[in-house]
Design a protein around this motif. Sequence first.
Motif, PDB file in Angstrom:
ATOM      1  N   GLY A 163       0.808  -1.213   0.000  1.00  0.00           N
ATOM      2  CA  GLY A 163       0.000   0.000   0.000  1.00  0.00           C
ATOM      3  C   GLY A 163       0.842   1.263   0.000  1.00  0.00           C
ATOM      4  N   PHE A 164       1.973   1.231   0.698  1.00  0.00           N
ATOM      5  CA  PHE A 164       2.875   2.380   0.720  1.00  0.00           C
ATOM      6  C   PHE A 164       3.419   2.682  -0.670  1.00  0.00           C
ATOM      7  N   ARG A 165       3.794   1.648  -1.412  1.00  0.00           N
ATOM      8  CA  ARG A 165       4.311   1.857  -2.767  1.00  0.00           C
ATOM      9  C   ARG A 165       3.232   2.422  -3.692  1.00  0.00           C
ATOM     10  N   GLU A 166       2.031   1.877  -3.605  1.00  0.00           N
ATOM     11  CA  GLU A 166       0.972   2.332  -4.509  1.00  0.00           C
ATOM     12  C   GLU A 166       0.527   3.753  -4.183  1.00  0.00           C
ATOM     13  N   ARG A 167       0.403   4.081  -2.916  1.00  0.00           N
ATOM     14  CA  ARG A 167       0.019   5.439  -2.545  1.00  0.00           C
ATOM     15  C   ARG A 167       1.106   6.436  -2.928  1.00  0.00           C
ATOM     16  N   GLY A 168       2.362   6.018  -2.811  1.00  0.00           N
ATOM     17  CA  GLY A 168       3.444   6.908  -3.195  1.00  0.00           C
ATOM     18  C   GLY A 168       3.410   7.291  -4.662  1.00  0.00           C
ATOM     19  N   GLN A 169       2.887   6.412  -5.511  1.00  0.00           N
ATOM     20  CA  GLN A 169       2.772   6.744  -6.933  1.00  0.00           C
ATOM     21  C   GLN A 169       1.859   7.950  -7.136  1.00  0.00           C
ATOM     22  N   PHE A 170       0.721   7.955  -6.475  1.00  0.00           N
ATOM     23  CA  PHE A 170      -0.240   9.045  -6.637  1.00  0.00           C
ATOM     24  C   PHE A 170       0.292  10.345  -6.030  1.00  0.00           C
ATOM     25  N   PHE A 171       0.851  10.241  -4.842  1.00  0.00           N
ATOM     26  CA  PHE A 171       1.347  11.453  -4.183  1.00  0.00           C
ATOM     27  C   PHE A 171       2.490  12.088  -4.970  1.00  0.00           C
ATOM     28  N   ASP A 172       3.365  11.270  -5.531  1.00  0.00           N
ATOM     29  CA  ASP A 172       4.491  11.815  -6.279  1.00  0.00           C
ATOM     30  C   ASP A 172       4.026  12.446  -7.590  1.00  0.00           C
ATOM     31  N   ALA A 173       3.033  11.841  -8.253  1.00  0.00           N
ATOM     32  CA  ALA A 173       2.524  12.415  -9.497  1.00  0.00           C
ATOM     33  C   ALA A 173       1.881  13.776  -9.253  1.00  0.00           C
ATOM     34  N   ALA A 174       1.099  13.883  -8.180  1.00  0.00           N
ATOM     35  CA  ALA A 174       0.490  15.180  -7.865  1.00  0.00           C
ATOM     36  C   ALA A 174       1.553  16.190  -7.457  1.00  0.00           C
ATOM     37  N   ALA A 175       2.594  15.748  -6.720  1.00  0.00           N
ATOM     38  CA  ALA A 175       3.658  16.662  -6.312  1.00  0.00           C
ATOM     39  C   ALA A 175       4.493  17.124  -7.495  1.00  0.00           C
ATOM     40  N   ALA A 176       4.638  16.280  -8.525  1.00  0.00           N
ATOM     41  CA  ALA A 176       5.386  16.684  -9.714  1.00  0.00           C
ATOM     42  C   ALA A 176       4.725  17.870 -10.405  1.00  0.00           C
ATOM     43  N   GLY A 183       9.875   2.813  -5.753  1.00  0.00           N
ATOM     44  CA  GLY A 183      10.308   3.981  -6.504  1.00  0.00           C
ATOM     45  C   GLY A 183      10.231   5.215  -5.616  1.00  0.00           C
ATOM     46  N   LEU A 184      11.357   5.865  -5.395  1.00  0.00           N
ATOM     47  CA  LEU A 184      11.394   7.001  -4.483  1.00  0.00           C
ATOM     48  C   LEU A 184      10.482   8.118  -4.986  1.00  0.00           C
ATOM     49  N   ALA A 185       9.597   8.598  -4.126  1.00  0.00           N
ATOM     50  CA  ALA A 185       8.693   9.714  -4.460  1.00  0.00           C
ATOM     51  C   ALA A 185       9.434  11.027  -4.233  1.00  0.00           C
ATOM     52  N   PHE A 186      10.397  11.320  -5.090  1.00  0.00           N
ATOM     53  CA  PHE A 186      11.297  12.452  -4.889  1.00  0.00           C
ATOM     54  C   PHE A 186      10.556  13.788  -4.900  1.00  0.00           C
ATOM     55  N   ASN A 187       9.480  13.885  -5.681  1.00  0.00           N
ATOM     56  CA  ASN A 187       8.769  15.162  -5.772  1.00  0.00           C
ATOM     57  C   ASN A 187       8.075  15.545  -4.471  1.00  0.00           C
ATOM     58  N   THR A 188       7.697  14.563  -3.656  1.00  0.00           N
ATOM     59  CA  THR A 188       7.049  14.891  -2.392  1.00  0.00           C
ATOM     60  C   THR A 188       7.995  15.623  -1.455  1.00  0.00           C
ATOM     61  N   GLY A 189       9.275  15.314  -1.519  1.00  0.00           N
ATOM     62  CA  GLY A 189      10.254  16.049  -0.719  1.00  0.00           C
ATOM     63  C   GLY A 189      10.727  17.306  -1.409  1.00  0.00           C
ATOM     64  N   ALA A 239      13.942  14.918   3.181  1.00  0.00           N
ATOM     65  CA  ALA A 239      12.523  15.174   3.463  1.00  0.00           C
ATOM     66  C   ALA A 239      11.641  14.068   2.894  1.00  0.00           C
ATOM     67  N   THR A 240      11.985  13.558   1.715  1.00  0.00           N
ATOM     68  CA  THR A 240      11.224  12.446   1.133  1.00  0.00           C
ATOM     69  C   THR A 240      11.274  11.217   2.033  1.00  0.00           C
ATOM     70  N   ALA A 241      12.460  10.923   2.563  1.00  0.00           N
ATOM     71  CA  ALA A 241      12.591   9.769   3.448  1.00  0.00           C
ATOM     72  C   ALA A 241      11.811   9.971   4.740  1.00  0.00           C
ATOM     73  N   ASP A 242      11.866  11.162   5.309  1.00  0.00           N
ATOM     74  CA  ASP A 242      11.115  11.427   6.542  1.00  0.00           C
ATOM     75  C   ASP A 242       9.611  11.301   6.308  1.00  0.00           C
ATOM     76  N   LEU A 243       9.131  11.834   5.193  1.00  0.00           N
ATOM     77  CA  LEU A 243       7.709  11.706   4.878  1.00  0.00           C
ATOM     78  C   LEU A 243       7.329  10.249   4.652  1.00  0.00           C
ATOM     79  N   GLY A 244       8.220   9.470   4.037  1.00  0.00           N
ATOM     80  CA  GLY A 244       7.930   8.055   3.824  1.00  0.00           C
ATOM     81  C   GLY A 244       7.857   7.275   5.124  1.00  0.00           C
ATOM     82  N   LEU A 245       8.759   7.560   6.051  1.00  0.00           N
ATOM     83  CA  LEU A 245       8.718   6.881   7.343  1.00  0.00           C
ATOM     84  C   LEU A 245       7.440   7.226   8.114  1.00  0.00           C
ATOM     85  N   LYS A 246       7.037   8.497   8.068  1.00  0.00           N
ATOM     86  CA  LYS A 246       5.789   8.891   8.729  1.00  0.00           C
ATOM     87  C   LYS A 246       4.585   8.233   8.067  1.00  0.00           C
TER      88      LYS A 246
END
Length: 387
Positions: A39-52, A269-275, A302-309
Motif C-alpha cells: 500500500g505504501f508503494r501504490e500510494r506513493g505513486q499518486f502522491f508523487d505524481a500530484a507533487a510533480a 520507486g522514491l517519491a522524490f517530488n514529495t520532498g 525530506a522524502t525519506a522522513d515523509l515516507g517513514l511517517k
Amino acid sequence: MRYDSPDPFHPSLLPALIAAEDALARLDERAARHPVAEGFRERGQFFDAAAALWVAGELVHVEDLVLHDSHMDARAPSHELTIAHAVLRTRRRLELAEPGWALTAAGLNVLRGEEGSGAPQIEDDGARAPRPDGDHAEEVCEAAESPADNPLADEFAALDAALARSERLLDMHAGSIAAAGLPLAQTPTAKSEPEGQLGLLFDEEWDEAARLDAWRGVLAVADQLPACLGAAVLFDAWERIEPLRRQHWLGSLLVGAYLRCRGKVVSHGLAFNTGLKTIRHERRRSKDRLTRLGGFLEAMTATADLGLKELDRLSLARTQMEMRIRDRRSNSNLPGLIDLVLSRPIVSTGLISRHLGVTPRGALNLVRELGLREMTGRGRYRGWGVL
C-alpha cells in the motif's frame, strides 16, 4: 549544454549528503519489510505524481487523479490532470522495468515516446483475402475497373484542398517555401518536415537527441560519487540542460530510477517530488550550484522522513481497522476493503463497488462498518481514506 561536475568534498555539501544517505537507507530497509509496504508503494505513486505538477506550478487534486486512473472521473479531465496521469503511468513503468533501464539511450527513447518512430507496417487486405478464380475473378476485375460514382467526392475534394492550403501556410511560416508563388502541387507537405523544424510550433534549434546525449554524459561523473550526491548531480544537470521540451517532469522520476540502479532505494520507486516540494523555489532555482545541490539533498532527506511517517500512519490505521473486524465472518468483504483503502489515497463508492463486487449501497455499509474518515465533504462523489 556542457555541465561541469561539482566538488563532492565541498564542506557545505557533506552534512546534507550524510543526512540523505542515512535517511534513504532507513526508509529502504523499513519499506522492504513492512506489512503495509504494498500500500505504501501504490500510494506513493499518486502522491508523487500530484507533487510533480505542484513543483511545475500546477495544482492537481489527488482524489481527481485516483478517479481518473480508475476511469471514473467526476468531471472532464483537465490538461494538468492528464499530465499527472502520464507521470503516474511512467512511474509504474519504471518500477516494473529492470534497474538502470531508464538511464539507457533505448529506455529514454521509450519514455519520451520514440519507441514507435519507424514507419508503421500497413497490412495488405488483398494478401489476407482469398484470391478469386474463374468467372468470379473476371467480375471482380470489371467491378474494380468501373467503380460507382461517390456522392461525397466533391466534399472530399474540398477538404483535401483546404488541408493542402493549411499545409502550405505552415510551410511558409517555417521557411520551407523559397517563393510564395509555387504551385500547390509542388509545395512540400508538413508531414515531410521533422517535428522540430516547424518553427511556428517548436524551437528549430532544440535538439533533444543531442541534449539527452549531453545529460547521459554526466552519468559517468555521477557514478564516481556517492549515490545521493550522484542523483542530485543528475537532477541538477537535467534542470540546467533541459533535454525534453514537453516532459521536463521526467528528470525527477529518473532520480528514483538512478537510486534504484545504485542499490540505494530498491524496495520502491522514491517519491522524490514529495520532498522536493518542501524546498523553497529560491533554493531549487538558485544561480549557485552548491545551493541547488544542497537543496536537492535536503529534498531526499525530506522524502525519506515523509515516507517513514507514512509507514507509521498506515501501520496504525491497519491495526485499528483490523481490530474492528476481529469477530467478522471469514467471507466478509471488510479485509478486501482494508487492502483497498491502504493502497489508495482516497476511495469512492464506485471504486469500492468495482474492486469488491458489491452494490453501491453495500459499499456504503462497508465504509460505515470500517469507520473510514470522509475526505471530500461533498454530497456527490464522496470519498474516504486514511489520514
